[in-house]
Scaffold this motif. Structure first.
Motif, mmCIF file in Angstrom:
data_model
loop_
_atom_site.group_PDB
_atom_site.id
_atom_site.type_symbol
_atom_site.label_atom_id
_atom_site.label_comp_id
_atom_site.label_asym_id
_atom_site.label_seq_id
_atom_site.Cartn_x
_atom_site.Cartn_y
_atom_site.Cartn_z
ATOM 1 N N UNK A 44 8.610 -2.002 5.304
ATOM 2 C CA UNK A 44 7.336 -2.309 5.205
ATOM 3 C C UNK A 44 7.462 -2.229 3.046
ATOM 4 N N UNK A 45 7.061 -2.899 2.501
ATOM 5 C CA UNK A 45 6.902 -3.071 0.774
ATOM 6 C C UNK A 45 5.464 -1.676 0.443
ATOM 7 N N UNK A 46 6.323 -1.788 -0.577
ATOM 8 C CA UNK A 46 4.752 -0.477 -1.088
ATOM 9 C C UNK A 46 3.730 -0.669 -1.008
ATOM 10 N N UNK A 47 2.389 0.418 -1.087
ATOM 11 C CA UNK A 47 1.365 -0.499 -1.500
ATOM 12 C C UNK A 47 0.208 0.036 -1.899
ATOM 13 N N UNK A 48 -0.926 0.146 -2.619
ATOM 14 C CA UNK A 48 -1.244 0.958 -3.366
ATOM 15 C C UNK A 48 -3.068 0.923 -3.231
ATOM 16 N N UNK A 49 -3.640 2.283 -3.508
ATOM 17 C CA UNK A 49 -4.977 2.580 -3.031
ATOM 18 C C UNK A 49 -5.797 3.152 -3.947
ATOM 19 N N UNK A 50 -6.615 2.878 -3.939
ATOM 20 C CA UNK A 50 -7.629 3.789 -5.102
ATOM 21 C C UNK A 50 -8.004 4.527 -4.524
ATOM 22 N N UNK A 51 -7.919 5.614 -4.760
ATOM 23 C CA UNK A 51 -8.557 7.342 -4.834
ATOM 24 C C UNK A 51 -9.392 7.748 -5.811
#
Length: 541
Positions: A145-152
């Motif tokens: 599963x490719x890396x994913x980004x999220x906003x914190x």
């Protein structure tokens, strides 16, 4: 009876004959010099071609012992018998055992996809109803599963005192209390410890330059320019990682007894007073194998002068294993030891090659290589022993080889040789004899500088991708990060998690280390106080 005129004519003819002989002799000597020069240049080309296209391993390509010097055959046979008597702790052989794959996969999240027979399906023979009798595992796959980004977002809660500001309170104005918010990595920036650690990990451990990272970050949803990433790398290195680097340097110089050193080139485009294409240097320091501290330091400098070496090794008093670079002579209070692998390479380059790049048998360079190989074979036999035992075995086994080798050097040097590479190797041997023998003084000393060179290899590989440093600040930042990355590997740390941990904790320390540098000791790569999640939990066998 000859007349005076005839005598003068004979004398003149004799002088002409002598002159012609002299001219022919000079011509023959010139032809011989040119032949030797052509042969040396031809050998240089053959060696350069072999170095570029041949095997990179420095292991001797011939099997068995070379019978190049029968007069020393008896000595080598006696040494071989003595080496068989050496007892060392048993080594665990790395064998791929059954169940290793299952153990490796057990730490990963498992998802089961059942392939079921539909309720409507019937027996293909008689058409009767089907009933479940069991199931079996057909195959096991690892899904990526490719890396994913999220906003914190950090939302700060603010509370108000219910009493302050009221008529019954002594304080007329209200009191507000705000929740504590963790300090940010860089002011007014979206950079988080994990994001910057990911950039550092990809460039300095995986060798992916920022230009390629820019495309990859965009692919997963983050539009971030390489110039921004470069700014983050330099700022975070200067503010949060350099204190760790300086503390590492201080502890290593004050506590270690054996260090290994080397230098490698780096191009810095905007070094003041230098052309963009000129070379600067990355100095590398690695702790000895018997030191409690396992670490590597990369120090950027515009030159490799003696003053730079003296500044780098300030505070160190012990054995320093290097090549024969004159800069290390300026370091005070150290005992120098030279690398036998460097010496061996000089002799390998002197071995004549044929047009196919294969070594010609019976050369003096091959004899010297065989002497060096004998020393390395002894070192391999005693590598599992404690320092004092190693030293005793060296005196018993290596000392006779050394004495025979130096006798061979003196004997060979006295003879004329047209091989310029061999003359250079012999001259190097005689000049550096004192330092080449230093490893006989202490069992903790390695016979070569190969361990330090092995730590340089990831830097040299990455340099082929990112090519150069644009500014001195960027070059120094690279040295700092490479120090932490390679030291992490030596201490079995997860590079990404360790960098994330440092970038998360360092802002919280709030420069307290300036008065007490020992505050940083729990964060050093060899510290036992590092959290377990920073360590590599499982190793693939």
């Amino acid at each position: 009876m000859q007349t005076a005129a005839q005598q003068e004519e004979v004398t003149r003819l004799r002088e002409q004959v002598e002159s012609l002989k002299k001219m022919l002799g000079e011509r023959d000597a010139q032809i011989e010099r040119q032949r030797i020069q052509i042969e040396n240049l031809t050998q240089a080309v053959l060696h350069a071609r072999k170095k570029m296209y041949g095997p990179s391993s420095e292991a001797t390509q011939v099997t068995g012992q070379l019978n190049l010097f029968p007069e020393q055959e008896q000595l080598l046979q006696e040494l071989a018998k003595q080496q068989k008597e050496i007892t060392v702790p048993e080594h665990t052989r790395k064998v791929r055992q059954a169940g290793v794959r299952s153990e490796m996969l057990s730490s990963l999240e498992t998802e089961i996809e059942r392939c079921v027979v539909s309720e409507e399906e019937t027996c293909p023979v008689c058409g009767a109803q089907l009933t479940k009798v069991g199931e079996k595992v057909v195959r096991t796959e690892v899904v990526y599963e490719p890396a994913k980004l999220k906003v914190k977002q950090y939302v700060q809660e603010i509370k108000k005192c219910t009493k302050c500001g009221s008529q019954d309170s002594e304080k007329l104005s209200p009191t507000f209390v705000a929740a504590r918010v963790p300090k940010g990595l860089l002011p007014h920036s979206i950079a988080s410890p994990s994001l910057v650690a990911g950039i550092l990990y990809q460039k300095y451990d995986m060798g992916i330059p920022l230009a390629r990272q820019e495309r990859d970050w965009y692919r997963i949803g983050l539009s971030i320019y390489r110039s921004t990433m470069s700014h983050w790398v330099i700022r975070c290195s200067q503010e949060w990682l350099e204190p760790i680097f300086l503390r590492m340097h201080q502890v290593i110089m004050e506590t270690c007894s054996v260090l290994m050193g080397d230098e490698t080139r780096i191009q810095c485009n905007k070094e003041p007073g230098k052309k963009a294409s000129s070379e600067s240097f990355m100095w590398v320091v690695r702790t000895g194998s018997f030191e409690k501290i396992r670490a590597v330091l990369f120090h950027y400098a515009r030159t490799r002068s003696g003053a730079e070496a003296k500044r780098l090794y300030t505070g160190f008093a012990g054995y320093l294993v290097t090549d024969a670079c004159d800069s290390y002579e300026k370091v005070e209070g150290v005992s120098r030891a030279l690398c036998w692998s460097h010496l061996r390479r000089y002799y390998i380059e002197s071995i004549p090659l044929d047009s196919a790049g294969k070594e010609l048998k019976g050369s003096k360079g091959a004899e010297a290589r065989e002497w060096c190989d004998q020393l390395f074979k002894i070192e391999k036999k005693i590598q599992g022993l404690e320092p004092q035992e190693r030293l005793e075995k060296r005196k018993e086994l290596s000392q006779p080889v050394l004495e025979a080798f130096w006798s061979w050097v003196e004997e060979t040097s006295e003879k004329y040789t047209a091989n310029e590479s061999l003359k250079k190797a012999l001259q190097y041997s005689r000049n550096q004899k004192k330092y080449l023998n230093t490893f006989m003084e202490d069992g903790r000393l390695p016979i070569s500088n190969n361990e330090c060179e092995a730590c340089i290899r990831p830097f040299a590989t990455g340099r082929k991708s990112w090519l150069f440093a644009d500014t001195p600040e960027g070059a120094r930042a690279s040295g700092i990060v490479y120090s932490l990355v390679e030291s992490s590997k030596l201490n079995q740390l997860d590079v990404f998690r360790y960098l994330s941990y440092l970038l998360e904790k360092m802002p919280e320390i709030d420069y307290q280390y300036q008065n007490d540098p020992s505050i940083l000791d729990p964060y050093l790569p060899w510290s036992r106080e590092l959290p377990e999640y920073c360590r590599i939990q499982k190793k693939m066998k």
